[in-house]
Design an enzyme around this catalytic site. Sequence first.
Site, PDB file in Angstrom:
ATOM      1  N   LYS A 117       0.824  -1.206   0.000  1.00  0.00           N
ATOM      2  CA  LYS A 117       0.000   0.000   0.000  1.00  0.00           C
ATOM      3  C   LYS A 117       0.863   1.263   0.000  1.00  0.00           C
ATOM      4  O   LYS A 117       2.077   1.181   0.110  1.00  0.00           O
ATOM      5  CB  LYS A 117      -0.942  -0.015   1.192  1.00  0.00           C
ATOM      6  CG  LYS A 117      -1.627  -1.362   1.412  1.00  0.00           C
ATOM      7  CD  LYS A 117      -2.458  -1.837   0.221  1.00  0.00           C
ATOM      8  CE  LYS A 117      -3.048  -3.194   0.557  1.00  0.00           C
ATOM      9  NZ  LYS A 117      -4.020  -3.697  -0.375  1.00  0.00           N
TER      10      LYS A 117
HETATM   11  C1  LIG Z   1      -4.987  -4.756   0.584  1.00  0.00           C
HETATM   12  C2  LIG Z   1      -6.435  -4.643   0.467  1.00  0.00           C
HETATM   13  C3  LIG Z   1      -7.289  -5.072   1.491  1.00  0.00           C
HETATM   14  C4  LIG Z   1      -6.817  -5.825   2.690  1.00  0.00           C
HETATM   15  O1  LIG Z   1      -5.798  -5.234   3.417  1.00  0.00           O
HETATM   16  P1  LIG Z   1      -4.846  -6.154   4.330  1.00  0.00           P
HETATM   17  O2  LIG Z   1      -4.115  -5.167   5.144  1.00  0.00           O
HETATM   18  O3  LIG Z   1      -3.979  -6.936   3.410  1.00  0.00           O
HETATM   19  O4  LIG Z   1      -5.705  -7.026   5.150  1.00  0.00           O
HETATM   20  C5  LIG Z   1      -8.649  -4.864   1.327  1.00  0.00           C
HETATM   21  N1  LIG Z   1      -9.150  -4.283   0.234  1.00  0.00           N
HETATM   22  C6  LIG Z   1      -8.362  -3.872  -0.782  1.00  0.00           C
HETATM   23  C7  LIG Z   1      -8.978  -3.217  -1.968  1.00  0.00           C
HETATM   24  C8  LIG Z   1      -6.987  -4.061  -0.707  1.00  0.00           C
HETATM   25  O5  LIG Z   1      -6.222  -3.695  -1.732  1.00  0.00           O
END
Ligand SMILES: *Cc1c(COP(=O)(O)O)cnc(C)c1O
Length: 395
Positions: free
Chosen positions: A188
């Site tokens: 992210k």
């Molecule tokens: C990464 C992501 C998640 C989940 O996040 P985590 O921290 O990996 O649990 C949920 N929704 C979207 C669109 C994502 O890209």
Amino acid sequence: MSGPGAYWYGKEEMEAVNEVMQGGYLFRYGSESNPKFLHKVSTLEKEFAQYCGANYALATSSGTSSLLVSLLAMGLKPGDEVIVPAYTFVATYSAIIFAGCVPVLAEIDESLSLDPEDIEHRITPRTKAIIPVHMLGNPCNMDKLMVIAKKHNLLVLEDSCQAAGASYKGKKVGTIGDMGAFSLNIFKTINSGDGGLVVTNNEKLYEAAFGAHDQGHKPNRFGVEVGARSILGLNFRMNEITGAVGLAQLQKLDKIVATLREKRSKLKKLIAGVGGFKFRVLNDPDGGDAATLCTVIFDTREQAVKVSKALGSKTIDQSGWHVYANMEHVMKHLEEVGQPHTKGSYPKTDDILSRAMNISVGVVDGGLGAGWGININSTDAEIEAAAIQFIEACR
Ligand SMILES: *Cc1c(COP(=O)(O)O)cnc(C)c1O
């Protein structure tokens, strides 16, 4: 491969972690009078709320847990239906399913996020919420989605996991609907390895989310509350090490997004004239997209396959657990609840994704179909070289 935040880990993160370890107190709750307790998690919550312009923020263990506690806080009940795009990370579906609810999928448009035109005919008396997903850092068409939500009295949870730092018409994503969920995993915009955040302006939703994330406790920034708890919760807490890294990364978020916007605009200028493709639609007229990726949609599937192959990448429809039809376990679940899906159930989504390719700008992630491109540290010469490679692949 990672998101841009990890490219910029530096002494700030290391010092913050050292500080916590030297204090030797790693739990998010502690006594204000204990000098060893540095309350990194609660500081991250306060600063992230401020950053987003939200009244409240809650730190969690992941983006997935942020989604789940938000759904629980919104009071969704088993059997309730939640509208979600057919293109999103698997966690959006699994959070809905573990909340006992039914994901109702809808098409995406050429912004690669929820198509506002494909929602209303999917609304039933059981529909309780919409989850717009700001996919690939690009805000959804929130104006249109909010009109539909208001008209049908639906709650809105913005899945902003891929879009920390992005905004829509001057508002940070996550603060436009009722709640917003963020992720701090490695892919992210900013990250602490794993971790998550929830934002909301609604005090009741905040309290309920807090309780859902920690055994029903009332929000208490420093010490564990002892006393009556009226709701059940689980444990999705963040610890102080994670909080320290997340807080250090948050200080870099604006600079990360500004840098990505600058590098992407250089890349876009260099490849814009090539022909045979368009850039995906960016919904925010003010350029609020986080610019973590540069997504191109080719005129034909053949060209998309040819170009992505030549670059050692892949078209987005091949990007694993981001495309509904590639999630065998979700498909199996939907079949069990009487909603059989197969590839072809969302023809518009299938068509767009089969012609689209993600070029990395800040998020370099083969799993997202963004294994090729530039990164946040790319020099002008590297951006030019990538552009030349792309143009040659298009010929
Ligand atoms: C990464 C992501 C998640 C989940 O996040 P985590 O921290 O990996 O649990 C949920 N929704 C979207 C669109 C994502 O890209």
